[in-house]
Design a protein around this motif. Structure first.
Motif, PDB file in Angstrom:
ATOM      1  N   GLU A  69      -5.943   2.332   5.872  1.00 18.30           N
ATOM      2  CA  GLU A  69      -6.380   1.055   6.431  1.00 18.30           C
ATOM      3  C   GLU A  69      -5.186   0.193   6.854  1.00 18.30           C
ATOM      4  O   GLU A  69      -5.136  -0.329   7.965  1.00 18.30           O
ATOM      5  CB  GLU A  69      -7.227   0.314   5.378  1.00 18.30           C
ATOM      6  CG  GLU A  69      -7.492  -1.153   5.632  1.00 18.30           C
ATOM      7  CD  GLU A  69      -8.499  -1.372   6.749  1.00 18.30           C
ATOM      8  OE1 GLU A  69      -9.246  -0.428   7.053  1.00 18.30           O
ATOM      9  OE2 GLU A  69      -8.507  -2.486   7.318  1.00 18.30           O
ATOM     10  N   THR A  70      -4.203   0.054   5.970  1.00 17.20           N
ATOM     11  CA  THR A  70      -3.080  -0.835   6.280  1.00 17.20           C
ATOM     12  C   THR A  70      -2.156  -0.227   7.344  1.00 17.20           C
ATOM     13  O   THR A  70      -1.489  -0.967   8.064  1.00 17.20           O
ATOM     14  CB  THR A  70      -2.268  -1.205   5.017  1.00 17.20           C
ATOM     15  OG1 THR A  70      -1.887  -0.015   4.339  1.00 17.20           O
ATOM     16  CG2 THR A  70      -3.083  -2.076   4.076  1.00 17.20           C
ATOM     17  N   SER A 130      -7.259   5.342   0.829  1.00 13.08           N
ATOM     18  CA  SER A 130      -8.028   4.533   1.789  1.00 13.08           C
ATOM     19  C   SER A 130      -7.246   3.288   2.181  1.00 13.08           C
ATOM     20  O   SER A 130      -7.184   2.926   3.352  1.00 13.08           O
ATOM     21  CB  SER A 130      -9.345   4.059   1.171  1.00 13.08           C
ATOM     22  OG  SER A 130     -10.147   5.145   0.835  1.00 13.08           O
ATOM     23  N   ARG A 131      -6.667   2.634   1.168  1.00 14.20           N
ATOM     24  CA  ARG A 131      -5.932   1.397   1.431  1.00 14.20           C
ATOM     25  C   ARG A 131      -4.704   1.688   2.282  1.00 14.20           C
ATOM     26  O   ARG A 131      -4.373   0.930   3.190  1.00 14.20           O
ATOM     27  CB  ARG A 131      -5.507   0.776   0.097  1.00 14.20           C
ATOM     28  CG  ARG A 131      -5.275  -0.718   0.170  1.00 14.20           C
ATOM     29  CD  ARG A 131      -4.909  -1.260  -1.208  1.00 14.20           C
ATOM     30  NE  ARG A 131      -3.509  -1.563  -1.303  1.00 14.20           N
ATOM     31  CZ  ARG A 131      -2.787  -1.504  -2.421  1.00 14.20           C
ATOM     32  NH1 ARG A 131      -3.347  -1.108  -3.559  1.00 14.20           N
ATOM     33  NH2 ARG A 131      -1.518  -1.818  -2.422  1.00 14.20           N
ATOM     34  N   ALA A 183       0.838  -1.210   0.000  1.00 15.45           N
ATOM     35  CA  ALA A 183       0.000   0.000   0.000  1.00 15.45           C
ATOM     36  C   ALA A 183       0.869   1.254   0.000  1.00 15.45           C
ATOM     37  O   ALA A 183       0.564   2.229  -0.702  1.00 15.45           O
ATOM     38  CB  ALA A 183      -0.929  -0.008   1.215  1.00 15.45           C
TER      39      ALA A 183
END
Ligand code: ZN
Ligand code: ZN
Lengths: 199, 199
Positions: free
Chosen positions: B12-13, B8-9, A46
């Protein structure tokens, strides 16, 4: 303590994260190795993809991997003709969370700061002026921070607005709702008094 | 607020990191994008390489990308014949920082916990027993945590030592040096009293 080269490198690079010191980085490295290698791998990918592909929206300069961000791509919001100027993408997040603003944004990615060599072009004010000139904006709301630099930047932009006959307003500063007067700093109190409204 | 998919990813991560919540992750993501893309890329690569290559030392089970870690590869330390048993690689770090232990370690990577289905094999106690049997160890120092599970694990290993005629000792527990009695928990105080030494 001598860690293995890869472990040392992991701990060192984890300290690049704001707010993470050497001790926290060591703890995180061990915990990820012990308990969540998959998650760490997902984070690795990511980070890579984000740094490689996330650029700035061509309209508002916020972060996005698309040419135009979701807000700027929303014609209903663009057609409102209201543009809110903020210093950072985080400010957009804060305002969007109120769900009360229906226009679009222009993200300066900073503020005017002659000492640091940050001038109008660095904030995209040439692009902003082109938009002020094209006649599609009805109002510009100046939501830069209530700091010396934020105020100077708001003042500079308000003059651009005046030049192009676009209405400009500054967000109100004063005592936060729910805040107790006793604990508010003097500067904010002064703003609250000078910005008082007739009832 | 709808972030772009890659952003977003990333957020999130980032929450996979222990101690980082959604808010902190958002702040970190923006700051890395704004100020340190190179650092973020370096972290991405370090995470990838660490998760891919860091395994366990074949001798002591601590984290390393080598077959044998630096401590176990040090013949002077191996020849001391003193083995310190700890629960985690972080414990090795803590002990190494005192620079007072000159033997080698055996890292359990946990403790016995029947409820969680963690038995002797999961802690490498079969490998440990093989080393106790080969006659090269003079002393085993049990430095597992002073918790119910840590004590049970120490007790189990002390019996293995007894079986193979290797001296076993348990590190002392009591009032931390510099600690004030008033602020020490009762359990530690009880340990301090029962472990008192004649002067
Ligand atoms: Zn945009
Ligand atoms: Zn080792």
């Amino acid at each position: 303590m001598q860690f293995s080269p890869l472990l040392s490198r992991l701990i060192e690079t984890l300290t690049y994260l704001p707010g993470i010191g050497k001790k926290g980085a060591t703890r995180i490295a061990f915990q990820m190795l012990e308990r969540n290698r998959e998650g760490a791998m997902a984070l690795s990918h990511a980070l890579h993809d984000a740094m490689e592909h996330i650029k700035h929206c061509r309209m508002c300069r916020t972060f996005t991997e698309d040419e135009i961000c979701a807000i700027c791509a929303n014609t209903r919001r663009v057609d409102s003709g209201v543009l809110c100027i903020v210093e950072s993408p985080q400010d957009v997040v804060a305002i969007e969370q109120t769900a009360s603003f229906e226009g679009t944004y222009f993200v300066l990615m900073g503020h005017l700061s002659p000492i640091d060599g940050i001038g109008p072009e660095d904030l995209g004010l040439d692009e902003l002026e082109a938009r002020l000139a094209n006649g599609k904006l009805q109002e510009v709301i100046l939501a830069t921070n209530p700091t010396v630099e934020g105020e100077a930047t708001a003042h500079y932009i308000s003059q651009l607005c005046q030049k192009h006959n676009v209405a400009a307003s500054r967000i109100a500063h004063g005592v936060p709702v729910g805040g107790e007067l006793e604990y508010i700093d003097g500067n904010t109190l002064m703003h609250a008094f000078s910005g008082r409204k007739t009832l």
